[in-house]
Design a protein around this motif. Structure first.
Motif, PDB file in Angstrom:
ATOM      1  N   GLY A   1     -33.505 -22.128   1.165  1.00 44.12           N
ATOM      2  CA  GLY A   1     -32.378 -21.734   2.277  1.00 44.12           C
ATOM      3  C   GLY A   1     -32.407 -20.077   2.264  1.00 44.12           C
ATOM      4  O   GLY A   1     -33.521 -19.474   2.185  1.00 44.12           O
ATOM      5  N   LEU A   2     -31.063 -19.721   2.540  1.00 37.64           N
ATOM      6  CA  LEU A   2     -31.045 -18.360   2.927  1.00 37.64           C
ATOM      7  C   LEU A   2     -31.721 -17.733   3.762  1.00 37.64           C
ATOM      8  O   LEU A   2     -32.341 -16.616   3.713  1.00 37.64           O
ATOM      9  CB  LEU A   2     -31.122 -17.520   1.500  1.00 37.64           C
ATOM     10  N   CYS A   3     -32.234 -18.285   5.154  1.00 38.30           N
ATOM     11  CA  CYS A   3     -32.885 -18.045   5.917  1.00 38.30           C
ATOM     12  C   CYS A   3     -32.180 -18.171   7.424  1.00 38.30           C
ATOM     13  O   CYS A   3     -32.896 -18.858   8.326  1.00 38.30           O
ATOM     14  CB  CYS A   3     -34.185 -18.546   5.942  1.00 38.30           C
ATOM     15  N   GLY A   4     -31.088 -18.060   7.309  1.00 42.21           N
ATOM     16  CA  GLY A   4     -30.303 -18.173   8.963  1.00 42.21           C
ATOM     17  C   GLY A   4     -30.277 -19.464   9.159  1.00 42.21           C
ATOM     18  O   GLY A   4     -29.882 -20.550   8.289  1.00 42.21           O
ATOM     19  N   GLY A   5     -30.398 -19.814  10.406  1.00 46.22           N
ATOM     20  CA  GLY A   5     -29.990 -21.276  10.894  1.00 46.22           C
ATOM     21  C   GLY A   5     -31.114 -21.917  11.623  1.00 46.22           C
ATOM     22  O   GLY A   5     -31.070 -22.794  12.461  1.00 46.22           O
ATOM     23  N   ILE A   6     -32.368 -21.514  10.947  1.00 42.06           N
ATOM     24  CA  ILE A   6     -33.587 -22.277  11.652  1.00 42.06           C
ATOM     25  C   ILE A   6     -33.686 -23.645  11.042  1.00 42.06           C
ATOM     26  O   ILE A   6     -34.258 -24.676  11.988  1.00 42.06           O
ATOM     27  CB  ILE A   6     -34.769 -21.442  11.147  1.00 42.06           C
ATOM     28  N   ASN A   7     -33.216 -23.936  10.020  1.00 48.36           N
ATOM     29  CA  ASN A   7     -33.331 -25.367   9.358  1.00 48.36           C
ATOM     30  C   ASN A   7     -32.283 -26.236  10.150  1.00 48.36           C
ATOM     31  O   ASN A   7     -32.710 -27.447  10.736  1.00 48.36           O
ATOM     32  CB  ASN A   7     -33.265 -25.537   7.989  1.00 48.36           C
ATOM     33  N   SER A   8     -31.025 -25.702  10.194  1.00 52.43           N
ATOM     34  CA  SER A   8     -30.025 -26.415  10.863  1.00 52.43           C
ATOM     35  C   SER A   8     -30.417 -26.789  12.337  1.00 52.43           C
ATOM     36  O   SER A   8     -30.031 -27.832  12.806  1.00 52.43           O
ATOM     37  CB  SER A   8     -28.664 -25.865  10.870  1.00 52.43           C
ATOM     38  N   ARG A   9     -30.745 -25.852  13.087  1.00 49.91           N
ATOM     39  CA  ARG A   9     -31.357 -25.953  14.607  1.00 49.91           C
ATOM     40  C   ARG A   9     -32.405 -27.351  14.766  1.00 49.91           C
ATOM     41  O   ARG A   9     -32.331 -27.962  15.345  1.00 49.91           O
ATOM     42  CB  ARG A   9     -31.921 -24.732  15.092  1.00 49.91           C
ATOM     43  N   VAL A  10     -33.307 -27.159  13.573  1.00 50.41           N
ATOM     44  CA  VAL A  10     -34.154 -28.438  13.775  1.00 50.41           C
ATOM     45  C   VAL A  10     -33.535 -29.621  13.378  1.00 50.41           C
ATOM     46  O   VAL A  10     -33.861 -30.828  14.093  1.00 50.41           O
ATOM     47  CB  VAL A  10     -35.413 -27.963  12.569  1.00 50.41           C
ATOM     48  N   VAL A  11     -32.792 -29.573  12.405  1.00 53.72           N
ATOM     49  CA  VAL A  11     -31.978 -30.713  12.335  1.00 53.72           C
ATOM     50  C   VAL A  11     -31.178 -31.420  13.276  1.00 53.72           C
ATOM     51  O   VAL A  11     -31.092 -32.574  13.873  1.00 53.72           O
ATOM     52  CB  VAL A  11     -30.968 -30.695  10.868  1.00 53.72           C
ATOM     53  N   LYS A  12     -30.392 -30.529  14.004  1.00 52.37           N
ATOM     54  CA  LYS A  12     -29.649 -30.636  15.449  1.00 52.37           C
ATOM     55  C   LYS A  12     -30.578 -31.391  16.405  1.00 52.37           C
ATOM     56  O   LYS A  12     -30.070 -32.316  17.097  1.00 52.37           O
ATOM     57  CB  LYS A  12     -28.977 -29.432  15.786  1.00 52.37           C
ATOM     58  N   GLU A  13     -31.695 -30.851  16.503  1.00 52.51           N
ATOM     59  CA  GLU A  13     -32.549 -31.160  17.705  1.00 52.51           C
ATOM     60  C   GLU A  13     -33.175 -32.719  17.240  1.00 52.51           C
ATOM     61  O   GLU A  13     -33.237 -33.481  18.358  1.00 52.51           O
ATOM     62  CB  GLU A  13     -33.560 -30.065  17.564  1.00 52.51           C
ATOM     63  N   VAL A  14     -33.464 -32.937  16.132  1.00 51.40           N
ATOM     64  CA  VAL A  14     -33.885 -34.242  15.603  1.00 51.40           C
ATOM     65  C   VAL A  14     -32.891 -35.266  15.922  1.00 51.40           C
ATOM     66  O   VAL A  14     -32.958 -36.278  16.386  1.00 51.40           O
ATOM     67  CB  VAL A  14     -34.404 -34.409  14.131  1.00 51.40           C
ATOM     68  N   LYS A  15     -31.482 -34.837  15.621  1.00 54.13           N
ATOM     69  CA  LYS A  15     -30.426 -35.627  15.764  1.00 54.13           C
ATOM     70  C   LYS A  15     -30.208 -35.906  17.180  1.00 54.13           C
ATOM     71  O   LYS A  15     -29.986 -37.239  17.633  1.00 54.13           O
ATOM     72  CB  LYS A  15     -28.993 -35.294  15.495  1.00 54.13           C
ATOM     73  N   LEU A  16     -30.460 -34.966  18.080  1.00 54.27           N
ATOM     74  CA  LEU A  16     -30.479 -35.248  19.579  1.00 54.27           C
ATOM     75  C   LEU A  16     -31.210 -36.183  20.086  1.00 54.27           C
ATOM     76  O   LEU A  16     -31.099 -37.035  20.807  1.00 54.27           O
ATOM     77  CB  LEU A  16     -30.413 -33.905  20.272  1.00 54.27           C
ATOM     78  N   GLN A  17     -32.618 -36.085  19.706  1.00 53.86           N
ATOM     79  CA  GLN A  17     -33.824 -36.894  20.212  1.00 53.86           C
ATOM     80  C   GLN A  17     -33.577 -38.341  19.375  1.00 53.86           C
ATOM     81  O   GLN A  17     -33.757 -39.305  20.296  1.00 53.86           O
ATOM     82  CB  GLN A  17     -35.051 -36.183  19.786  1.00 53.86           C
ATOM     83  N   ALA A  18     -32.917 -38.322  18.509  1.00 50.83           N
ATOM     84  CA  ALA A  18     -32.764 -39.768  17.557  1.00 50.83           C
ATOM     85  C   ALA A  18     -31.724 -40.361  18.604  1.00 50.83           C
ATOM     86  O   ALA A  18     -32.022 -41.653  18.858  1.00 50.83           O
ATOM     87  CB  ALA A  18     -32.368 -39.695  16.320  1.00 50.83           C
ATOM     88  N   ALA A  19     -30.823 -39.923  19.001  1.00 52.66           N
ATOM     89  CA  ALA A  19     -29.651 -40.383  19.766  1.00 52.66           C
ATOM     90  C   ALA A  19     -30.086 -40.722  21.135  1.00 52.66           C
ATOM     91  O   ALA A  19     -30.023 -41.872  21.687  1.00 52.66           O
ATOM     92  CB  ALA A  19     -28.507 -39.561  19.841  1.00 52.66           C
ATOM     93  N   SER A  20     -31.040 -39.938  21.721  1.00 52.43           N
ATOM     94  CA  SER A  20     -31.429 -40.212  23.090  1.00 52.43           C
ATOM     95  C   SER A  20     -32.517 -41.338  22.951  1.00 52.43           C
ATOM     96  O   SER A  20     -32.777 -42.258  23.894  1.00 52.43           O
ATOM     97  CB  SER A  20     -32.216 -38.964  23.596  1.00 52.43           C
TER      98      SER A  20
END
Length: 302
Positions: free
Chosen positions: A105-124
Motif C-alpha cells: 500500500g501507501l501508493c495513493g489510489g491506484i489499487n482502489s481504482r482498479v478494484v472499482k473498475e472490476v466491480k463496475l465491469q462485474a455488475a455490467s
C-alpha cells in the motif's frame, strides 16, 4: 468547589456559560505530551522522506524498462489487434478478467481504482448475463474484492513483485488465463502517463477461436502444414506480450503514485511539526512565566 463552580456555569443545552462545549473544560495537553507528539511526527516525516527517495529511485528504473518494452508490445499488437479487437456491438457469453494491482500500500489510489473498475465491469456483465471469472495479481485487489465479489474470483497471485517483472511471469499468467475457455479475455491495469497521471485501462480481445475463421491472416505465408497450431501459439504469445506490457505499466504507475503520496505526506508532516513546535514553545513559555510569577510572589510575601 471547582466542580461546583464549573457545574454552575453550565446550562441545560449542555454548554458552558461562555457558549463553548464541555470539552473546553477538559485537561489541556501538557508540554510533555506535545513533546512526545512532536517526536512521533518527526520520526514519521523521516520515514516518509526516505520512502519518497526509494520510490523515486525505483521509478527511474521501472520507467526505463517500461519505455524499452513499449515498442515490442506495440508491434505485436499492431499485427494481432485487427483480428482480435471486439466490435462495439459484439457480445460475449463468457469472459476472463485479469486485474493487476500491487502487493503493498501507501501508493495513493491506484489499487482502489482498479478494484472499482472490476466491480463496475462485474455488475455490467451480470446485467448482460455474461459469465465472469476473475484472476487477480497483487494482494490489494484481492483484499478489496474478497468480501463483496468472492464468487467471481477464480485465482489470486500474491508476492508477484518480489523480483523484477519478467516475460516468463507474463507467459505463465497467459497460460493460466487460457486454461479457462472463454469468448473474450480482459486485462485491467494502470497505464502510466506521467508522474502525476495514470489511467485505469481495460484491454479486451476475443478468444483464440476467432483466428480459426476463414480469411484470417491469409495475406501471410506460414511454414508447415498446421496453420491452426501456429495461430494458437501466436495468440498466446500476443496475450503474454500484452500482460507483460501491462505489468510494467502498472509497476511504474505504482512507484510514481507512491513517490507522490510520500511527498504529500512529508509536506503534511512538516506543516504539523511547525504547528506543534509553536504550541510547544507557547506552553513552555507560559509555564516559565507562571513559575517566575510564583517565585516573585513568594519573595514578596517573605
Amino acid at each position: 468547589a471547582q466542580r461546583a463552580a464549573r457545574g454552575a456555569l453550565r446550562n441545560e443545552s449542555g454548554r458552558c456559560a461562555v457558549g463553548q462545549p464541555h470539552s473546553c473544560c477538559a485537561k489541556m495537553p501538557s508540554v510533555k505530551d506535545i513533546a512526545k507528539r512532536l517526536k512521533g511526527v518527526t520520526s514519521t516525516a523521516k520515514i516518509t522522506k526516505a520512502m519518497k527517495m526509494v520510490a523515486a529511485s525505483k521509478l527511474r528504473s521501472a520507467e526505463h524498462i517500461m519505455n524499452a518494452a513499449r515498442p515490442f508490445a506495440a508491434s505485436v499488437q499492431d499485427l494481432m489487434l485487427p483480428h482480435l479487437a471486439p466490435k462495439e456491438e459484439e457480445k460475449f457469453a463468457s469472459r476472463v478478467v485479469l486485474a493487476i494491482s500491487s502487493d503493498k500500500g501507501l501508493c495513493g489510489g491506484i489499487n482502489s481504482r482498479v478494484v472499482k473498475e472490476v466491480k463496475l465491469q462485474a455488475a455490467s456483465n451480470e446485467t448482460a448475463e455474461v459469465t465472469t471469472k476473475l484472476m487477480l495479481v497483487g494482494s490489494k485487489a484481492r483484499d478489496g474484492l474478497l468480501r463483496t465479489h468472492s464468487r467471481y474470483i477464480d485465482v489470486s497471485y500474491d508476492e508477484t513483485y518480489k523480483g523484477p517483472v519478467t516475460f516468463s511471469m507474463a507467459s505463465f499468467l497467459a497460460e493460466q488465463m487460457l486454461a479457462t475457455p472463454a469468448e473474450s479475455y480482459c486485462v485491467i491495469y494502470n497505464k502510466f502517463k506521467s508522474v502525476i497521471q495514470f489511467d485505469v485501462v481495460t484491454q479486451t480481445m476475443k478468444g483464440p477461436e476467432c483466428l480459426g475463421e476463414s480469411g484470417v491472416m491469409d495475406e501471410y505465408e506460414f511454414e508447415g502444414e498446421n496453420k491452426e497450431d501456429t495461430l494458437a501459439n501466436l495468440y498466446q504469445f500476443n496475450l503474454a506480450s500484452t500482460i507483460y506490457s501491462c505489468l510494467l505499466e502498472n509497476v511504474t504507475s505504482e512507484q510514481a503514485s507512491r513517490m507522490t503520496a510520500m511527498d504529500s505526506a512529508s509536506s503534511n508532516a512538516k506543516d504539523m511539526i511547525g504547528k506543534l513546535q509553536l504550541s510547544y514553545n507557547r506552553l513552555r513559555q507560559a509555564k516559565i512565566t507562571t513559575e517566575l510569577t510564583e517565585i516573585v510572589a513568594g519573595a514578596e510575601s517573605v
